[in-house]
Design a protein around this motif. Sequence first.
Motif, mmCIF file in Angstrom:
data_model
loop_
_atom_site.group_PDB
_atom_site.id
_atom_site.type_symbol
_atom_site.label_atom_id
_atom_site.label_comp_id
_atom_site.label_asym_id
_atom_site.label_seq_id
_atom_site.Cartn_x
_atom_site.Cartn_y
_atom_site.Cartn_z
ATOM 1 N N MET A 1 0.847 -1.175 0.000
ATOM 2 C CA MET A 1 0.000 0.000 0.000
ATOM 3 C C MET A 1 0.891 1.236 0.000
ATOM 4 O O MET A 1 1.372 1.674 1.044
ATOM 5 N N ASP A 2 1.070 1.745 -1.180
ATOM 6 C CA ASP A 2 2.005 2.830 -1.432
ATOM 7 C C ASP A 2 1.689 4.099 -0.639
ATOM 8 O O ASP A 2 0.610 4.661 -0.754
ATOM 9 N N GLY A 3 2.630 4.529 0.190
ATOM 10 C CA GLY A 3 2.485 5.760 0.944
ATOM 11 C C GLY A 3 1.637 5.650 2.195
ATOM 12 O O GLY A 3 1.399 6.650 2.863
ATOM 13 N N LEU A 4 1.166 4.448 2.511
ATOM 14 C CA LEU A 4 0.325 4.259 3.692
ATOM 15 C C LEU A 4 1.130 3.616 4.815
ATOM 16 O O LEU A 4 1.966 2.751 4.569
ATOM 17 N N ALA A 5 0.861 4.042 6.038
ATOM 18 C CA ALA A 5 1.516 3.462 7.206
ATOM 19 C C ALA A 5 0.506 2.625 7.977
ATOM 20 O O ALA A 5 -0.589 3.095 8.257
ATOM 21 N N PRO A 6 0.864 1.378 8.318
ATOM 22 C CA PRO A 6 -0.053 0.563 9.127
ATOM 23 C C PRO A 6 -0.019 1.041 10.583
ATOM 24 O O PRO A 6 0.963 0.869 11.290
ATOM 25 N N ILE A 7 -1.098 1.669 11.013
ATOM 26 C CA ILE A 7 -1.209 2.150 12.380
ATOM 27 C C ILE A 7 -2.100 1.164 13.139
ATOM 28 O O ILE A 7 -3.255 0.962 12.786
ATOM 29 N N HIS A 8 -1.524 0.546 14.154
ATOM 30 C CA HIS A 8 -2.261 -0.461 14.916
ATOM 31 C C HIS A 8 -3.146 0.212 15.958
ATOM 32 O O HIS A 8 -2.704 1.083 16.699
ATOM 33 N N ALA A 9 -4.387 -0.194 15.985
ATOM 34 C CA ALA A 9 -5.387 0.376 16.890
ATOM 35 C C ALA A 9 -5.106 -0.097 18.313
ATOM 36 O O ALA A 9 -5.453 -1.222 18.669
ATOM 37 N N THR A 10 -4.490 0.757 19.101
ATOM 38 C CA THR A 10 -4.225 0.415 20.497
ATOM 39 C C THR A 10 -4.864 1.421 21.465
ATOM 40 O O THR A 10 -5.104 1.090 22.617
ATOM 41 N N ARG A 11 -5.160 2.630 20.992
ATOM 42 C CA ARG A 11 -5.800 3.654 21.828
ATOM 43 C C ARG A 11 -7.176 4.027 21.307
ATOM 44 O O ARG A 11 -7.833 4.900 21.844
ATOM 45 N N TRP A 12 -7.571 3.380 20.241
ATOM 46 C CA TRP A 12 -8.862 3.606 19.590
ATOM 47 C C TRP A 12 -9.188 2.363 18.777
ATOM 48 O O TRP A 12 -8.348 1.476 18.636
ATOM 49 N N LEU A 13 -10.400 2.292 18.263
ATOM 50 C CA LEU A 13 -10.811 1.225 17.351
ATOM 51 C C LEU A 13 -11.209 1.867 16.029
ATOM 52 O O LEU A 13 -11.582 3.039 15.977
ATOM 53 N N ALA A 14 -11.154 1.083 14.974
ATOM 54 C CA ALA A 14 -11.593 1.550 13.659
ATOM 55 C C ALA A 14 -12.982 0.988 13.387
ATOM 56 O O ALA A 14 -13.184 -0.224 13.389
ATOM 57 N N ALA A 15 -13.938 1.879 13.175
ATOM 58 C CA ALA A 15 -15.307 1.492 12.813
ATOM 59 C C ALA A 15 -15.436 1.672 11.310
ATOM 60 O O ALA A 15 -15.352 2.789 10.805
ATOM 61 N N GLU A 16 -15.643 0.576 10.608
ATOM 62 C CA GLU A 16 -15.609 0.554 9.142
ATOM 63 C C GLU A 16 -17.010 0.457 8.549
ATOM 64 O O GLU A 16 -17.857 -0.267 9.080
ATOM 65 N N ALA A 17 -17.232 1.190 7.461
ATOM 66 C CA ALA A 17 -18.525 1.135 6.775
ATOM 67 C C ALA A 17 -18.332 1.380 5.289
ATOM 68 O O ALA A 17 -17.320 1.947 4.859
ATOM 69 N N GLN A 18 -19.322 0.954 4.526
ATOM 70 C CA GLN A 18 -19.359 1.232 3.094
ATOM 71 C C GLN A 18 -19.419 2.752 2.925
ATOM 72 O O GLN A 18 -20.033 3.453 3.723
ATOM 73 N N LEU A 19 -18.766 3.272 1.913
ATOM 74 C CA LEU A 19 -18.572 4.708 1.771
ATOM 75 C C LEU A 19 -19.865 5.510 1.763
ATOM 76 O O LEU A 19 -19.974 6.526 2.452
ATOM 77 N N ASN A 20 -20.868 5.084 1.031
ATOM 78 C CA ASN A 20 -22.122 5.828 0.975
ATOM 79 C C ASN A 20 -22.784 5.914 2.347
ATOM 80 O O ASN A 20 -23.253 6.969 2.765
ATOM 81 N N VAL A 21 -22.815 4.806 3.057
ATOM 82 C CA VAL A 21 -23.372 4.784 4.416
ATOM 83 C C VAL A 21 -22.574 5.723 5.312
ATOM 84 O O VAL A 21 -23.136 6.513 6.080
ATOM 85 N N ALA A 22 -21.253 5.648 5.199
ATOM 86 C CA ALA A 22 -20.380 6.463 6.041
ATOM 87 C C ALA A 22 -20.557 7.951 5.775
ATOM 88 O O ALA A 22 -20.635 8.752 6.712
ATOM 89 N N LEU A 23 -20.621 8.339 4.505
ATOM 90 C CA LEU A 23 -20.766 9.757 4.187
ATOM 91 C C LEU A 23 -22.133 10.302 4.608
ATOM 92 O O LEU A 23 -22.240 11.441 5.069
ATOM 93 N N THR A 24 -23.166 9.485 4.463
ATOM 94 C CA THR A 24 -24.495 9.901 4.915
ATOM 95 C C THR A 24 -24.483 10.110 6.426
ATOM 96 O O THR A 24 -24.974 11.119 6.939
ATOM 97 N N ALA A 25 -23.911 9.164 7.147
ATOM 98 C CA ALA A 25 -23.826 9.281 8.605
ATOM 99 C C ALA A 25 -22.962 10.478 9.002
ATOM 100 O O ALA A 25 -23.299 11.204 9.940
ATOM 101 N N PHE A 26 -21.876 10.690 8.286
ATOM 102 C CA PHE A 26 -20.995 11.817 8.583
ATOM 103 C C PHE A 26 -21.770 13.134 8.548
ATOM 104 O O PHE A 26 -21.608 13.983 9.418
ATOM 105 N N GLY A 27 -22.622 13.279 7.556
ATOM 106 C CA GLY A 27 -23.422 14.496 7.439
ATOM 107 C C GLY A 27 -24.417 14.682 8.568
ATOM 108 O O GLY A 27 -24.845 15.804 8.841
ATOM 109 N N ARG A 28 -24.771 13.608 9.243
ATOM 110 C CA ARG A 28 -25.730 13.673 10.361
ATOM 111 C C ARG A 28 -25.053 13.922 11.707
ATOM 112 O O ARG A 28 -25.723 14.257 12.676
ATOM 113 N N LEU A 29 -23.750 13.729 11.765
ATOM 114 C CA LEU A 29 -23.026 13.890 13.025
ATOM 115 C C LEU A 29 -22.753 15.365 13.309
ATOM 116 O O LEU A 29 -22.271 16.084 12.426
#
Length: 119
Positions: A1-29
């Motif tokens: 993965m060019d230019g990306l650093a693997p950051i291990h979740a130790t102080r937070w978790l990653a909540a993953e979603a399909q992009l359309n769902v995520a962007l819709t939710a983002f607008g509601r937050l």
Amino acid sequence: MDGLAPIHATRWLAAEAQLNVALTAFGRLPRSRRGPFLVDPGLDTAWWLVPLDAAEELRDLVPIVVRPVDWPLHCPPVDRPAGGRFWHVAPDGSGLLTDPAYLAAAVGPAAGRLPAEAL
């Protein structure tokens, strides 16, 4: 993965979603409840950084997968895109994470309604 650093979740978790769902939710937050938000349009995926105890609160939300502690999230630099990914809201060093109660309200069956503690 060019230019990306693997950051291990130790102080937070990653909540993953399909992009359309995520962007819709983002607008509601509310802005004050938005923590770092990573987007990868090529994978049609986005991730919120959420507190370590958020997995329980988000477990019943079908559109969201909460990745476990120590899961590597491959991240671009905060100031520019890399590997097709960019920070829609970049980490700023404040420690602010996306509030799971608000995220659940933005994605869940009552999407768009604020949690009771917001009133």
